[in-house]
Design a protein around this motif. Structure first.
Motif, PDB file in Angstrom:
ATOM      1  N   VAL A 101       0.849  -1.200   0.000  1.00  0.00           N
ATOM      2  CA  VAL A 101       0.000   0.000   0.000  1.00  0.00           C
ATOM      3  C   VAL A 101       0.879   1.244   0.000  1.00  0.00           C
ATOM      4  N   ARG A 102       2.021   1.184   0.679  1.00  0.00           N
ATOM      5  CA  ARG A 102       2.962   2.315   0.643  1.00  0.00           C
ATOM      6  C   ARG A 102       3.436   2.582  -0.786  1.00  0.00           C
ATOM      7  N   ASP A 103       3.763   1.524  -1.517  1.00  0.00           N
ATOM      8  CA  ASP A 103       4.152   1.682  -2.923  1.00  0.00           C
ATOM      9  C   ASP A 103       3.032   2.361  -3.713  1.00  0.00           C
ATOM     10  N   ALA A 104       1.798   1.926  -3.460  1.00  0.00           N
ATOM     11  CA  ALA A 104       0.655   2.514  -4.160  1.00  0.00           C
ATOM     12  C   ALA A 104       0.514   3.993  -3.824  1.00  0.00           C
ATOM     13  N   ALA A 105       0.751   4.352  -2.556  1.00  0.00           N
ATOM     14  CA  ALA A 105       0.657   5.755  -2.154  1.00  0.00           C
ATOM     15  C   ALA A 105       1.712   6.598  -2.861  1.00  0.00           C
ATOM     16  N   TRP A 106       2.928   6.048  -2.990  1.00  0.00           N
ATOM     17  CA  TRP A 106       3.955   6.762  -3.750  1.00  0.00           C
ATOM     18  C   TRP A 106       3.523   6.971  -5.193  1.00  0.00           C
ATOM     19  N   ILE A 111       3.377  10.203  -9.486  1.00  0.00           N
ATOM     20  CA  ILE A 111       3.105  10.146 -10.931  1.00  0.00           C
ATOM     21  C   ILE A 111       1.612  10.060 -11.228  1.00  0.00           C
ATOM     22  N   SER A 112       0.784  10.283 -10.187  1.00  0.00           N
ATOM     23  CA  SER A 112      -0.668  10.351 -10.337  1.00  0.00           C
ATOM     24  C   SER A 112      -1.265   9.074 -10.921  1.00  0.00           C
ATOM     25  N   GLN A 235       6.994  14.561  -5.662  1.00  0.00           N
ATOM     26  CA  GLN A 235       6.301  14.877  -6.917  1.00  0.00           C
ATOM     27  C   GLN A 235       7.264  14.924  -8.107  1.00  0.00           C
ATOM     28  N   GLN A 236       6.913  14.192  -9.160  1.00  0.00           N
ATOM     29  CA  GLN A 236       7.722  14.146 -10.375  1.00  0.00           C
ATOM     30  C   GLN A 236       7.208  15.073 -11.478  1.00  0.00           C
ATOM     31  N   LEU A 237       5.974  15.559 -11.344  1.00  0.00           N
ATOM     32  CA  LEU A 237       5.344  16.382 -12.381  1.00  0.00           C
ATOM     33  C   LEU A 237       5.529  17.846 -12.005  1.00  0.00           C
ATOM     34  N   ALA A 251       6.231  20.515  -2.295  1.00  0.00           N
ATOM     35  CA  ALA A 251       5.446  19.375  -1.812  1.00  0.00           C
ATOM     36  C   ALA A 251       4.052  19.610  -2.377  1.00  0.00           C
ATOM     37  N   HIS A 252       3.755  18.963  -3.504  1.00  0.00           N
ATOM     38  CA  HIS A 252       2.558  19.380  -4.234  1.00  0.00           C
ATOM     39  C   HIS A 252       1.978  18.242  -5.060  1.00  0.00           C
ATOM     40  N   LYS A 253       0.796  18.537  -5.645  1.00  0.00           N
ATOM     41  CA  LYS A 253       0.095  17.574  -6.495  1.00  0.00           C
ATOM     42  C   LYS A 253      -0.579  18.329  -7.625  1.00  0.00           C
TER      43      LYS A 253
END
Length: 310
Positions: A101-106, A111-112, A235-237, A251-253
């Motif tokens: 689940v941690r991987d999924a959260a990352w 990368i949305s 965040q990569q984007l 620290a954004h989305k």
């Protein structure tokens, strides 16, 4: 006129002028953490969040972890029906792939990834758990209206009614009815302008306040809020707010349904200066996608330049 009002009013005028250069429905909220000064332009208007709703999902998930109702180390085995269209990489993975689940959260955050998003939403307790979390934080203006699956089924169903309740795995296998680029573009445009089916809804101010609560350690324990910020810092984007500000930490989305919707929300710290919360949301744009990205980037540049002087 005091100096601090002068620079703030000039910045607000600059942002309003930039907004006029790109025809869209804009919502802008800015808070300088050094002094609490704010700018609000259309900040109370509800906007389609698109993937920025993944910040509230992340908060709800991490609060569930804190309460012992979810476990980031739990392993998930990917099925075909877990896969979602749109952004991300998990829809390309083979069935049977395993991750935490941690991987999924990352993946959801940096990368949305839409497949990871519905997995995280499930772990957080679902749509109502997210909405109840936002209400408990005094953020009634943030509201999930459906999961990623329901939105993609609605988009597919707007092109072909038989696809509105298609099995998730079949939706990913088959894709959308229209394969010719022009017809597909027209269908996507109609879905945004004529069909009322937002991914979720929020005001720029409410999303900015959520970022403030994360930063201040008020939406959960200090340790949990620190973990949330760590996810957001990955965040990569970065093609919007931080694009023209070298050395800025964010620290954004982001959230997008291009070219119609483009959002960027988070806490940004310039290389020199003090942190600033920036919540920019734009919808009902119908032009070149590069134009709206660049407009947000120029807004970010102006805001971060002001933050450097604070």
């Amino acid at each position: 006129m005091p100096e601090h009002h002068t620079w703030l009013s000039l910045l607000e005028r600059r942002l309003a002028t930039l907004a006029k250069t790109t025809r869209a429905e804009w919502g802008i909220y800015v808070r300088f953490l050094a002094n609490g000064e704010e700018i609000a332009i259309g900040a109370e208007r509800p906007h389609d969040t698109m993937s920025t709703i993944k910040i509230p999902i992340l908060v709800a998930l991490m609060r569930a972890v804190e309460a012992g109702k979810a476990d980031l180390s739990e392993r998930v085995t990917l099925t075909q029906d877990d896969k979602r269209l749109g952004t991300g990489v998990l829809l390309l993975f083979d069935e049977g792939a395993t991750f935490t689940v941690r991987d999924a959260a990352w993946l959801m955050t940096v990368i949305s990834d839409n497949t990871a998003t519905d997995i995280c939403l499930r772990a957080a307790g679902g749509i109502e758990a997210v909405n109840e979390t936002m209400k408990s934080l005094g953020l009634d203006d943030i509201r999930m209206t459906g999961d990623a699956l329901s939105w993609f089924q609605a988009l597919a169903g707007s092109m072909d009614p038989d696809a509105s309740d298609i099995a998730p795995g079949d939706l990913v296998r088959n894709g959308y009815r229209y394969k010719e680029p022009g017809a597909f573009a027209d269908a996507r445009r109609k879905f945004h302008f004529e069909i009322d089916n937002p991914f979720s809804l929020a005001t720029p101010r409410a999303m900015g306040e959520l970022m403030a609560q994360i930063n201040d350690g008020r939406c959960a324990s200090a340790e949990t809020c620190s973990q949330i910020m760590e996810f957001l810092r990955g965040q990569q984007l970065r093609e919007r707010v931080p694009k023209y500000s070298w050395g800025t930490k964010g620290a954004h989305k982001t959230g997008s349904y291009m070219p119609f919707i483009a959002n960027d929300i988070g806490l940004f710290t310039p290389a020199a200066g003090t942190p600033v919360i920036i919540s920019i949301m734009a919808q009902k744009h119908d032009g070149d996608p590069a134009m709206i990205d660049d407009c947000i980037a120029r807004m970010g540049e102006a805001i971060l330049h002001a933050a450097e002087a604070r």
